[in-house]
Design a protein around this motif. Structure first.
Motif, PDB file in Angstrom:
ATOM      1  N   PRO A 253       0.814  -1.224   0.000  1.00 14.14           N
ATOM      2  CA  PRO A 253       0.000   0.000   0.000  1.00 14.14           C
ATOM      3  C   PRO A 253       0.846   1.272   0.000  1.00 14.14           C
ATOM      4  O   PRO A 253       0.498   2.257  -0.674  1.00 14.14           O
ATOM      5  CB  PRO A 253      -0.820  -0.110   1.299  1.00 14.14           C
ATOM      6  CG  PRO A 253      -0.791  -1.557   1.653  1.00 14.14           C
ATOM      7  CD  PRO A 253       0.532  -2.061   1.181  1.00 14.14           C
ATOM      8  N   LEU A 254       1.974   1.250   0.726  1.00 14.69           N
ATOM      9  CA  LEU A 254       2.818   2.440   0.807  1.00 14.69           C
ATOM     10  C   LEU A 254       3.486   2.738  -0.531  1.00 14.69           C
ATOM     11  O   LEU A 254       3.579   3.898  -0.960  1.00 14.69           O
ATOM     12  CB  LEU A 254       3.869   2.270   1.911  1.00 14.69           C
ATOM     13  CG  LEU A 254       3.416   2.525   3.351  1.00 14.69           C
ATOM     14  CD1 LEU A 254       2.333   1.545   3.790  1.00 14.69           C
ATOM     15  CD2 LEU A 254       4.586   2.457   4.311  1.00 14.69           C
ATOM     16  N   GLU A 255       3.933   1.675  -1.199  1.00 15.55           N
ATOM     17  CA  GLU A 255       4.567   1.866  -2.501  1.00 15.55           C
ATOM     18  C   GLU A 255       3.557   2.397  -3.522  1.00 15.55           C
ATOM     19  O   GLU A 255       3.870   3.301  -4.309  1.00 15.55           O
ATOM     20  CB  GLU A 255       5.142   0.530  -2.996  1.00 15.55           C
ATOM     21  CG  GLU A 255       6.330   0.037  -2.171  1.00 15.55           C
ATOM     22  CD  GLU A 255       6.638  -1.431  -2.411  1.00 15.55           C
ATOM     23  OE1 GLU A 255       5.948  -2.058  -3.270  1.00 15.55           O
ATOM     24  OE2 GLU A 255       7.552  -1.979  -1.740  1.00 15.55           O
ATOM     25  N   LEU A 256       2.347   1.855  -3.502  1.00 12.39           N
ATOM     26  CA  LEU A 256       1.357   2.243  -4.505  1.00 12.39           C
ATOM     27  C   LEU A 256       0.762   3.624  -4.242  1.00 12.39           C
ATOM     28  O   LEU A 256       0.445   4.348  -5.181  1.00 12.39           O
ATOM     29  CB  LEU A 256       0.267   1.187  -4.592  1.00 12.39           C
ATOM     30  CG  LEU A 256       0.722  -0.119  -5.260  1.00 12.39           C
ATOM     31  CD1 LEU A 256      -0.397  -1.157  -5.277  1.00 12.39           C
ATOM     32  CD2 LEU A 256       1.189   0.145  -6.696  1.00 12.39           C
ATOM     33  N   VAL A 257       0.596   4.001  -2.978  1.00 15.77           N
ATOM     34  CA  VAL A 257       0.054   5.346  -2.729  1.00 15.77           C
ATOM     35  C   VAL A 257       1.059   6.398  -3.179  1.00 15.77           C
ATOM     36  O   VAL A 257       0.674   7.458  -3.697  1.00 15.77           O
ATOM     37  CB  VAL A 257      -0.334   5.529  -1.238  1.00 15.77           C
ATOM     38  CG1 VAL A 257       0.883   5.813  -0.354  1.00 15.77           C
ATOM     39  CG2 VAL A 257      -1.328   6.684  -1.099  1.00 15.77           C
ATOM     40  N   ARG A 258       2.334   6.096  -3.034  1.00 10.33           N
ATOM     41  CA  ARG A 258       3.362   7.035  -3.516  1.00 10.33           C
ATOM     42  C   ARG A 258       3.243   7.200  -5.040  1.00 10.33           C
ATOM     43  O   ARG A 258       3.301   8.310  -5.562  1.00 10.33           O
ATOM     44  CB  ARG A 258       4.750   6.507  -3.134  1.00 10.33           C
ATOM     45  CG  ARG A 258       5.893   7.460  -3.444  1.00 10.33           C
ATOM     46  CD  ARG A 258       7.214   6.878  -2.979  1.00 10.33           C
ATOM     47  NE  ARG A 258       7.266   6.720  -1.543  1.00 10.33           N
ATOM     48  CZ  ARG A 258       7.618   7.682  -0.695  1.00 10.33           C
ATOM     49  NH1 ARG A 258       7.947   8.880  -1.173  1.00 10.33           N
ATOM     50  NH2 ARG A 258       7.648   7.458   0.587  1.00 10.33           N
ATOM     51  N   SER A 259       3.037   6.064  -5.705  1.00  9.84           N
ATOM     52  CA  SER A 259       2.865   6.111  -7.170  1.00  9.84           C
ATOM     53  C   SER A 259       1.610   6.883  -7.552  1.00  9.84           C
ATOM     54  O   SER A 259       1.629   7.713  -8.468  1.00  9.84           O
ATOM     55  CB  SER A 259       2.802   4.676  -7.695  1.00  9.84           C
ATOM     56  OG  SER A 259       2.439   4.658  -9.040  1.00  9.84           O
ATOM     57  N   PHE A 260       0.508   6.632  -6.833  1.00  8.20           N
ATOM     58  CA  PHE A 260      -0.761   7.332  -7.101  1.00  8.20           C
ATOM     59  C   PHE A 260      -0.583   8.843  -7.010  1.00  8.20           C
ATOM     60  O   PHE A 260      -1.041   9.593  -7.868  1.00  8.20           O
ATOM     61  CB  PHE A 260      -1.814   6.927  -6.064  1.00  8.20           C
ATOM     62  CG  PHE A 260      -2.486   5.605  -6.325  1.00  8.20           C
ATOM     63  CD1 PHE A 260      -2.046   4.754  -7.319  1.00  8.20           C
ATOM     64  CD2 PHE A 260      -3.567   5.211  -5.564  1.00  8.20           C
ATOM     65  CE1 PHE A 260      -2.661   3.540  -7.561  1.00  8.20           C
ATOM     66  CE2 PHE A 260      -4.203   4.003  -5.782  1.00  8.20           C
ATOM     67  CZ  PHE A 260      -3.741   3.162  -6.785  1.00  8.20           C
ATOM     68  N   LEU A 261       0.064   9.273  -5.932  1.00  5.60           N
ATOM     69  CA  LEU A 261       0.100  10.700  -5.623  1.00  5.60           C
ATOM     70  C   LEU A 261       1.120  11.457  -6.467  1.00  5.60           C
ATOM     71  O   LEU A 261       1.158  12.684  -6.438  1.00  5.60           O
ATOM     72  CB  LEU A 261       0.387  10.899  -4.131  1.00  5.60           C
ATOM     73  CG  LEU A 261      -0.693  10.326  -3.200  1.00  5.60           C
ATOM     74  CD1 LEU A 261      -0.338  10.544  -1.745  1.00  5.60           C
ATOM     75  CD2 LEU A 261      -2.063  10.941  -3.498  1.00  5.60           C
ATOM     76  N   GLN A 262       1.933  10.724  -7.204  1.00  2.83           N
ATOM     77  CA  GLN A 262       2.891  11.378  -8.098  1.00  2.83           C
ATOM     78  C   GLN A 262       2.360  11.474  -9.525  1.00  2.83           C
ATOM     79  O   GLN A 262       3.058  11.935 -10.413  1.00  2.83           O
ATOM     80  CB  GLN A 262       4.233  10.621  -8.063  1.00  2.83           C
ATOM     81  CG  GLN A 262       4.960  10.802  -6.732  1.00  2.83           C
ATOM     82  CD  GLN A 262       6.226   9.968  -6.635  1.00  2.83           C
ATOM     83  OE1 GLN A 262       6.310   8.882  -7.203  1.00  2.83           O
ATOM     84  NE2 GLN A 262       7.209  10.469  -5.900  1.00  2.83           N
ATOM     85  N   GLN A 263       1.097  11.056  -9.726  1.00  8.21           N
ATOM     86  CA  GLN A 263       0.476  11.171 -11.039  1.00  8.21           C
ATOM     87  C   GLN A 263       0.104  12.633 -11.320  1.00  8.21           C
ATOM     88  O   GLN A 263       0.042  13.457 -10.410  1.00  8.21           O
ATOM     89  CB  GLN A 263      -0.788  10.303 -11.106  1.00  8.21           C
ATOM     90  CG  GLN A 263      -0.518   8.813 -11.058  1.00  8.21           C
ATOM     91  CD  GLN A 263      -1.804   8.007 -10.968  1.00  8.21           C
ATOM     92  OE1 GLN A 263      -2.869   8.549 -10.707  1.00  8.21           O
ATOM     93  NE2 GLN A 263      -1.697   6.700 -11.185  1.00  8.21           N
ATOM     94  N   ALA A 264      -0.165  12.905 -12.572  1.00  7.79           N
ATOM     95  CA  ALA A 264      -0.616  14.253 -12.958  1.00  7.79           C
ATOM     96  C   ALA A 264      -1.931  14.567 -12.248  1.00  7.79           C
ATOM     97  O   ALA A 264      -2.739  13.667 -11.979  1.00  7.79           O
ATOM     98  CB  ALA A 264      -0.812  14.316 -14.466  1.00  7.79           C
ATOM     99  N   ASP A 265      -2.155  15.846 -11.945  1.00  2.16           N
ATOM    100  CA  ASP A 265      -3.325  16.266 -11.180  1.00  2.16           C
ATOM    101  C   ASP A 265      -4.632  15.769 -11.784  1.00  2.16           C
ATOM    102  O   ASP A 265      -5.576  15.433 -11.074  1.00  2.16           O
ATOM    103  CB  ASP A 265      -3.370  17.794 -11.067  1.00  2.16           C
ATOM    104  CG  ASP A 265      -2.356  18.303 -10.051  1.00  2.16           C
ATOM    105  OD1 ASP A 265      -1.750  17.451  -9.362  1.00  2.16           O
ATOM    106  OD2 ASP A 265      -2.174  19.521  -9.960  1.00  2.16           O
TER     107      ASP A 265
END
Length: 362
Positions: A253-265
């Motif tokens: 979950p920690l790895e994927l939330v980081r990926s999610f939040l670095q996406q374009a707005d």
């Protein structure tokens, strides 16, 4: 029967024990001879003798000279004599579990019951080992939290033994799907629905969901999350849905939330529904590391209203778990079953939303 790391005699012992506990072998029934068992499992007579010897020493079998080996009749103490209850939960000292155990413990001690406490660490092998040991104790009853309840019940034979021995038990938080016993739980689906609906009503349209799905609680919360999207006619992308297991809870979950939040707005989720408060706090740390603010940049909700919910500067919107109250009701229910042999109805707690400052209208 093959388990590479387990001695052969112990594998055989467990196999024969499963015959007894499942009712395949009845009390006073003669078991196959050492020679027959050795041939069936391709084992030495010495290995067979070692397994049968342990089962005889533990009281599961008895020998009659010249006649063979037989299944012992269960030696059950009277209810007045026993007064011991086992509590088997996934955890004892972590998260909300101390409150549940304490509630049950205080209620049982007040009624004069001695306690036998054990935890499985959400490991089905440990659940089996504890059940195997507990069945050999003179018990009045058990309070059990299923282990990885969404992944089946490989320890079914032990639960059938409890049934065959007329030892009552209640389950908390969830129940194995094939078992018919009283269960004391939350309406987890409704809880997941309420949290998601709250975010939708605040204007969020891209909501990420993080759910631990090796237990039925997580599956139900996920179901509520999906149902809220359906009822509000909101599309839900699989990219915004993360499922994980107990073993992955500190990483995936920690790895994927980081990926999610670095996406374009334009693609980034504006809110997150978490399996529980413990996960929400871990995701909060990642959000801070990325320089984002809760709730200005992203809203987040937990589940359980644990001590974690108010432990940081951001107080979590969440759904309260009954905790100690669940333990008390589990103990009271079990005592009713032991002392009055009453038929018991399930107890389902209805969730209510606690709104704090981790969510915001957009």
């Amino acid at each position: 029967m093959k388990e590479k790391s387990v001695p052969k005699y112990l594998q055989l012992k467990r196999e024969i024990l499963s015959w007894i506990q499942s009712g395949k072998l009845s009390p006073n029934e003669k078991i196959p001879t050492e020679h027959e068992i050795a041939n069936q499992f391709q084992l030495s007579r010495h290995t067979v003798r070692q397994a049968l010897g342990e089962l005889e020493n533990e009281g599961w079998l008895y020998k009659i000279q010249g006649s063979g080996t037989f299944v012992s009749k269960p030696k059950l103490a009277s209810k007045q004599e026993v007064k011991t209850v086992a509590i088997l939960t996934t955890y004892i000292s972590d998260y909300i579990f101390p409150h549940i155990v304490r509630g049950a413990e205080e209620t049982l001690r007040e009624k004069g019951y001695r306690l036998l406490l054990a935890s499985t660490d959400n490991d089905k092998t440990k659940e089996r080992d504890h059940l195997e040991a507990m069945i050999q104790q003179p018990l009045s009853g058990l309070i059990i939290e299923p282990t990885k309840s969404a992944q089946g019940n490989p320890n079914l034979s032990y639960y059938l033994t409890l049934n065959n021995l007329h030892i009552p038990y209640v389950m908390i938080n969830e129940c194995y799907l094939e078992m018919s016993c009283p269960v004391i739980k939350m309406d987890d689906e409704k809880g997941g629905y309420l949290l998601t609906e709250h975010l939708i009503q605040l204007g969020h349209r891209r909501i990420a969901g993080f759910f631990k799905t090796d237990d039925l609680q997580g599956v139900s919360r996920l179901k509520g999350f999906i149902r809220a999207h359906q009822e509000y006619n909101l599309p839900l992308s699989s990219r915004h849905l993360v499922t994980y297991t107990t073993e992955e809870k500190d990483t995936k979950p920690l790895e994927l939330v980081r990926s999610f939040l670095q996406q374009a707005d334009v693609e980034r989720a504006t809110a997150i529904v978490c399996y529980n408060d413990e996960l929400a706090i871990k995701l909060l740390d990642v959000i801070r590391q990325l320089g984002l603010n809760v709730p200005d940049d992203i809203s987040i909700v937990g589940f359980d209203d644990s001590t974690f919910a108010t432990a940081t500067e951001v107080k979590l919107t969440t759904v309260p778990h009954p905790k100690a109250e669940m333990g008390i009701r589990a103990a009271e229910t079990l005592i009713q079953m032991i002392e009055r042999n009453e038929e018991i109805q399930d107890i389902i707690y209805q969730p209510e939303l606690i709104i704090r400052e981790s969510t915001k209208k957009i």
